[in-house]
Scaffold this motif. Structure first.
Motif, mmCIF file in Angstrom:
data_model
loop_
_atom_site.group_PDB
_atom_site.id
_atom_site.type_symbol
_atom_site.label_atom_id
_atom_site.label_comp_id
_atom_site.label_asym_id
_atom_site.label_seq_id
_atom_site.Cartn_x
_atom_site.Cartn_y
_atom_site.Cartn_z
ATOM 1 N N LEU A 151 0.818 -1.199 0.000
ATOM 2 C CA LEU A 151 0.000 0.000 0.000
ATOM 3 C C LEU A 151 0.863 1.265 0.000
ATOM 4 C CD1 LEU A 151 -3.026 -0.327 -0.177
ATOM 5 C CD2 LEU A 151 -3.221 0.472 2.172
ATOM 6 N N VAL A 152 1.978 1.208 0.693
ATOM 7 C CA VAL A 152 2.895 2.355 0.707
ATOM 8 C C VAL A 152 3.424 2.622 -0.696
ATOM 9 C CG1 VAL A 152 5.132 3.187 1.542
ATOM 10 C CG2 VAL A 152 3.527 2.108 3.135
ATOM 11 N N GLN A 153 3.757 1.558 -1.424
ATOM 12 C CA GLN A 153 4.236 1.723 -2.793
ATOM 13 C C GLN A 153 3.167 2.359 -3.680
ATOM 14 O OE1 GLN A 153 7.397 1.105 -3.868
ATOM 15 N NE2 GLN A 153 7.904 0.611 -1.763
ATOM 16 N N LYS A 154 1.942 1.905 -3.552
ATOM 17 C CA LYS A 154 0.847 2.477 -4.341
ATOM 18 C C LYS A 154 0.599 3.930 -3.948
ATOM 19 C CE LYS A 154 -1.556 -1.932 -5.044
ATOM 20 N NZ LYS A 154 -2.770 -2.732 -4.720
ATOM 21 N N LEU A 155 0.681 4.202 -2.660
ATOM 22 C CA LEU A 155 0.462 5.561 -2.183
ATOM 23 C C LEU A 155 1.513 6.504 -2.768
ATOM 24 C CD1 LEU A 155 -1.367 7.173 -0.234
ATOM 25 C CD2 LEU A 155 0.329 6.735 1.557
ATOM 26 N N GLY A 156 2.751 6.041 -2.801
ATOM 27 C CA GLY A 156 3.830 6.864 -3.322
ATOM 28 C C GLY A 156 3.716 7.133 -4.813
ATOM 29 N N GLN A 157 2.984 6.277 -5.515
ATOM 30 C CA GLN A 157 2.809 6.442 -6.953
ATOM 31 C C GLN A 157 1.581 7.283 -7.305
ATOM 32 O OE1 GLN A 157 2.575 2.338 -8.087
ATOM 33 N NE2 GLN A 157 4.721 1.927 -7.606
ATOM 34 N N HIS A 158 0.798 7.636 -6.302
ATOM 35 C CA HIS A 158 -0.442 8.371 -6.548
ATOM 36 C C HIS A 158 -0.132 9.832 -6.840
ATOM 37 C CE1 HIS A 158 -4.453 10.066 -5.876
ATOM 38 N NE2 HIS A 158 -4.920 8.842 -6.001
ATOM 39 N N SER A 159 -0.700 10.348 -7.912
ATOM 40 C CA SER A 159 -0.382 11.708 -8.353
ATOM 41 C C SER A 159 -0.833 12.783 -7.370
ATOM 42 C CB SER A 159 -1.034 11.968 -9.720
ATOM 43 O OG SER A 159 -2.445 11.820 -9.648
ATOM 44 N N GLY A 160 -1.801 12.458 -6.527
ATOM 45 C CA GLY A 160 -2.311 13.456 -5.590
ATOM 46 C C GLY A 160 -1.658 13.425 -4.230
ATOM 47 N N ILE A 161 -0.651 12.571 -4.076
ATOM 48 C CA ILE A 161 0.010 12.414 -2.774
ATOM 49 C C ILE A 161 1.499 12.709 -2.909
ATOM 50 C CG2 ILE A 161 0.565 10.816 -0.906
ATOM 51 C CD1 ILE A 161 -2.393 11.501 -1.034
ATOM 52 N N ASN A 162 2.007 13.518 -2.021
ATOM 53 C CA ASN A 162 3.449 13.765 -1.915
ATOM 54 C C ASN A 162 3.941 13.039 -0.670
ATOM 55 O OD1 ASN A 162 6.052 14.744 -2.027
ATOM 56 N ND2 ASN A 162 5.517 16.752 -1.191
ATOM 57 N N LEU A 163 4.496 11.846 -0.869
ATOM 58 C CA LEU A 163 4.850 10.963 0.251
ATOM 59 C C LEU A 163 6.314 11.133 0.641
ATOM 60 C CD1 LEU A 163 3.816 8.632 2.104
ATOM 61 C CD2 LEU A 163 4.746 7.053 0.387
ATOM 62 N N THR A 164 6.544 11.367 1.927
ATOM 63 C CA THR A 164 7.895 11.477 2.477
ATOM 64 C C THR A 164 8.145 10.327 3.442
ATOM 65 O OG1 THR A 164 7.873 13.892 2.318
ATOM 66 C CG2 THR A 164 9.463 12.918 3.840
ATOM 67 N N LEU A 165 9.267 9.637 3.278
ATOM 68 C CA LEU A 165 9.629 8.557 4.196
ATOM 69 C C LEU A 165 10.302 9.140 5.434
ATOM 70 C CD1 LEU A 165 11.007 5.692 1.917
ATOM 71 C CD2 LEU A 165 8.645 6.324 2.461
ATOM 72 N N ALA A 166 9.911 8.636 6.593
ATOM 73 C CA ALA A 166 10.470 9.128 7.856
ATOM 74 C C ALA A 166 10.815 7.945 8.755
ATOM 75 C CB ALA A 166 9.494 10.066 8.555
ATOM 76 N N PRO A 167 11.996 7.358 8.585
ATOM 77 C CA PRO A 167 12.406 6.274 9.475
ATOM 78 C C PRO A 167 12.550 6.785 10.903
ATOM 79 C CG PRO A 167 14.248 6.988 8.119
ATOM 80 C CD PRO A 167 13.041 7.692 7.593
ATOM 81 N N THR A 168 12.088 5.979 11.850
ATOM 82 C CA THR A 168 12.065 6.409 13.252
ATOM 83 C C THR A 168 13.238 5.876 14.063
ATOM 84 O OG1 THR A 168 10.741 4.496 13.910
ATOM 85 C CG2 THR A 168 9.544 6.472 13.183
ATOM 86 N N GLY A 169 13.937 4.869 13.534
ATOM 87 C CA GLY A 169 15.012 4.259 14.312
ATOM 88 C C GLY A 169 14.506 3.440 15.486
ATOM 89 N N LEU A 170 13.263 2.989 15.414
ATOM 90 C CA LEU A 170 12.646 2.271 16.529
ATOM 91 C C LEU A 170 13.452 1.049 16.963
ATOM 92 C CD1 LEU A 170 10.147 2.053 18.399
ATOM 93 C CD2 LEU A 170 9.072 0.653 16.614
ATOM 94 N N PHE A 171 14.012 0.322 15.988
ATOM 95 C CA PHE A 171 14.770 -0.886 16.299
ATOM 96 C C PHE A 171 16.257 -0.719 16.014
ATOM 97 C CE2 PHE A 171 10.514 -2.750 15.105
ATOM 98 C CZ PHE A 171 10.130 -2.993 16.427
#
Length: 211
Positions: free
Chosen positions: A22-42
């Motif tokens: 779903l993240v991949q599809k979201l990133g390909q959507h023309s109406g969405i500007n997706l930014t990745l934000a790794p949290t370093g949780l692990f």
């Protein structure tokens, strides 16, 4: 006008791997500007794989597979979960993603997918800087691999700032874990929990644009 969305995740998180389609599809959507934000949780937690943790992880992985259709192979079970004493640490992958964001940012989402599949499908030790660096080179990302290996001061400074920003977002919005999405609007930020990332993309887009 596109809607800005931040994806909070850790590359070692099984549920984040489950959310990957779903993240991949979201990133390909023309109406969405997706930014990745790794949290370093692990990242840098010092946890080691043992039989009890491996059993817990595999049980959890089966739930994720049933919900999302994502693959967790026998190679992963034997070579990753079965490698007792190995570190459970996302530091190498997380730093690699920052290196990619500084060298070829348009490829970061694809690299995240490749790193996740290297672990859960190919059964590779993605806790190793050497393994992760080799994967970057196989993707023709030599500049990012060089920076990962050197761990230069600029990379480390930007990496720390990036993790800090993601963690502040989590604290401010009360995020209890990852994966999660943050929808940014002029009226303020809105948190969408991980459960929104296991359905269909149209439903997710609807939730993002609502309100």
């Amino acid at each position: 006008m596109s809607t800005s969305v931040t994806y909070l995740f850790d590359p070692l998180c099984g549920w984040c791997y489950g959310a990957s389609p779903l993240v991949q599809k979201l990133g390909q959507h023309s109406g969405i500007n997706l930014t990745l934000a790794p949290t370093g949780l692990f990242a840098d937690g010092g946890r080691r794989m043992d039989a009890a943790f491996a059993e817990f992880a595999w049980s959890n992985d089966q739930r994720i597979a049933q919900l999302t259709g994502q693959r967790f192979t026998e190679a992963y079970r034997q070579n990753v979960l079965g490698r007792h004493g190995s570190s459970f640490d996302s530091a190498a992958m997380t730093l690699a993603l920052t290196a990619v964001s500084l060298t070829e940012p348009q490829r970061e989402r694809d690299v995240l997918k490749a790193l996740q599949e290297a672990r859960y499908v190919e059964g590779l030790d993605t806790g190793s800087v050497q393994v992760v660096g080799g994967l970057l080179r196989s993707l023709c990302l030599d500049a990012a691999a060089d920076r990962l290996a050197a761990a230069d001061a600029d990379l480390m400074e930007r990496h720390a700032a990036r993790l800090g920003q993601a963690r502040r977002l989590m604290r401010t919005l009360g995020a209890q874990g990852v994966p999660a999405l943050v929808v940014h609007r002029a009226s303020g930020d809105r948190l969408l929990g991980g459960q929104t990332l296991y359905g269909d993309v149209d439903s997710l887009i609807g939730q993002i644009v609502a309100g």
